[in-house]
Structures are given as structure tokens and as C-alpha cells.
Design a protein around this motif. Structure first.
Motif: not given
Lengths: 166, 133
Positions: A130-159
Motif C-alpha cells: 500500500t505504501r509503495r503503490v500509493e506513494g509512487m502512483t498516487g492511486l488509492t490501494v483498496t485491497e491487497v488480497n494474499i494467498a499463501v500458496n506454499d511454505l519454503y523449507f531451507e534446503g528445498d531447492e537442493a533436494a
């Protein structure tokens, strides 16, 4: 693994713990009244808001990556064969925006690091985006909808890397 | 059929400076060249964006100005649309600065009477580490 955090948040979702005047303050500081006049108009493309939101999301500690499994898999595949960035900007994956003349809504799909507080990360994401978008564009951010899709464990990439046969 | 023949704009010589445009050139082309130079001289503007198809431009007399569309209005003036890529700065003030600079430079060139609205469209932003081809 898919856990959705606040799939349809109320308008100005980040303002739940803020004073009621936060929304009107955002409007008064935005300068939206100067969007269009007889001197000319100012328009900001969706891609601009998408990129700002994406960068702002990655600034939040605990966010490992953006995008759903398919988007990240395609991004990883194109990167591994050296054509990453062609056609699709990887930084824009996992971010959807709706941009109006004066307001913007952001939908975000994120992967968070295991052990971090998802509600805290979600709050930090809403605040920073909200801070970045409003600050840079002057648009009012009405919603930020967040979907947590996955968890990352350290070492996932190596596996996930294929084993080398010697 | 049409894809076999490049458009006149594609064949035209790109204008990089108002000095490339002779004084005898059309007002439309001169305004576009002035607007392009003014926008690029504004701090915070990285480049102008002609779009994927390269159609955001003004072409005339064998020359073209990329990233600026200049079109005649019914009242005899010309409307300018400047399409830009900005740095990571406040974009509304940037657009206002571009508009003001265009108006100033057009007035200095003695074409203020011909100038209508100056629209500014921020098409993209560029982060510092981003390398553009």
C-alpha cells in the motif's frame, strides 16, 4: 499445500488496526484530483502497478517467492535453459492487479518461509505494498488480497535438483 | 498481405533531437520532437516507449518520433501523448514535470498556440539493476 489468508479482504484491508481517517488521508495525499485536466491527463499502466507491488512484496522479510506452483515451475524451467525473462517478466508472477482511474486492488500469491508468522507477513505485505503503490502512483490501494500458496523449507531447492550420475 | 509491407513509420528515420527536424517540417512533427526531447530531459524519465508494435509514434515526411503521438484537434491545435518508462520515483509528480517541461519547450520554440493537452502515460518503470535492450 495451499492456505489462503483473507481471500476477500474488506476495502482498505490494511487499515483494520489503523484509525478510521486513514482512508481519507490516503485520498487527500494522493493528488488524484490532478489526474485529468484541460492541460492533459496522466495514466499509469497496469504493468507499472504490478511491478511496484511485486518489488514491494519481495522487500518483506519472510517472503520467499511469489507465484503459484505452475508459474514458479515455468519460471524455473525457462531460467534453467537460459531463456528466463523472455516473454514473461518473472518478477510479475504471482501478482494480479486491477487498476482504475483512482484506485487499485492487488491480488498476491506468495510462498513464505517455514517458521515465520503468516499473519505478520500478510500484514507487512499489505502495509508495504500500500505504501509503495500509493506513494509512487498516487492511486488509492483498496485491497491487497494474499494467498499463501506454499511454505519454503531451507534446503528445498537442493533436494529438488536432479542427482548427478557419474 | 499487409505484413509483407512495412508501414511508412517503420521505414522512416528516427528523430533523436529537435535539431534533426527542419524548421520547414510540419508542426505535428516539430511538436512531437520537442515533446520527446523535453520528456527525456526530465529527471526520472528512463526512456520513451513506442509499444510492442512500435505504433506509439508520430511519423511524417520520412521521419518518425518514437514514444510520442501527436494528433490534430478540431480547433486547429495538436494533442500530445507522451508514453514513457519511469524510474522508481513518484510517478504523478514525474508526469506533471514532463508536462510542464513540454509546455515550456514548446513555448520557447514559438509553438505554444498550436499546443493542446499534453497527456502523459507511464507505461513501465525500471529498477536500477534492470538492463533494457
Amino acid at each position: 499445500m495451499s492456505e489462503t489468508q483473507s481471500p476477500r479482504t474488506p476495502r482498505r484491508s490494511g487499515a483494520a488496526s489503523e484509525p478510521a481517517e486513514a482512508s481519507s488521508k490516503a485520498k487527500s495525499k494522493s493528488g488524484n484530483e490532478q489526474l485529468s485536466s484541460e492541460l492533459g491527463s496522466t495514466t499509469i499502466a497496469d504493468a507499472v502497478v504490478t511491478k511496484i507491488a511485486s518489488i514491494a512484496a519481495r522487500e518483506v522479510p519472510g517472503v520467499y517467492d511469489l507465484g503459484g506452483g505452475t508459474a514458479r515451475a515455468i519460471g524455473g524451467a525457462t531460467r534453467s535453459i537460459g531463456i528466463g525473462g523472455i516473454g514473461v517478466d518473472e518478477r510479475m508472477q504471482g501478482v494480479g492487479v486491477e487498476v482504475g482511474e483512482r484506485e487499485a486492488a492487488v491480488d498476491l500469491t506468495v510462498v513464505v518461509e517455514y517458521g515465520e508468522s503468516i499473519p505478520r507477513i500478510a500484514g507487512a505485505l499489505r502495509e508495504n505494498i500500500t505504501r509503495r503503490v500509493e506513494g509512487m502512483t498516487g492511486l488509492t490501494v483498496t485491497e491487497v488480497n494474499i494467498a499463501v500458496n506454499d511454505l519454503y523449507f531451507e534446503g528445498d531447492e537442493a533436494a529438488a535438483e536432479p542427482e548427478r550420475v557419474e | 498481405m499487409s505484413s509483407a509491407v512495412p508501414s511508412a513509420g517503420a521505414r522512416a528515420l528516427p528523430v533523436s533531437s529537435p535539431a534533426d527536424v527542419p524548421a520547414s517540417a510540419s508542426v505535428r512533427l516539430r511538436l512531437a520532437a520537442l515533446a520527446r526531447a523535453a520528456a527525456l530531459a526530465t529527471r526520472g524519465v528512463v526512456e520513451l516507449d513506442a509499444g510492442r508494435a512500435g505504433m506509439r509514434m508520430t511519423a511524417s515526411e520520412g521521419m518518425r518520433v518514437d514514444g510520442v503521438v501527436c494528433a490534430a484537434l478540431a480547433d486547429g491545435r495538436y494533442q500530445l501523448s507522451v508514453h514513457l518508462v519511469g524510474a522508481m520515483v513518484a510517478l504523478r509528480p514525474l508526469a506533471d514535470a514532463v508536462r510542464a517541461r513540454v509546455e515550456r519547450d514548446v513555448a520557447i520554440a514559438g509553438l505554444a498556440d498550436q499546443l493542446g493537452p499534453v497527456d502523459v502515460a507511464v507505461e513501465d518503470v525500471q529498477v536500477r539493476a534492470e538492463a533494457r535492450p
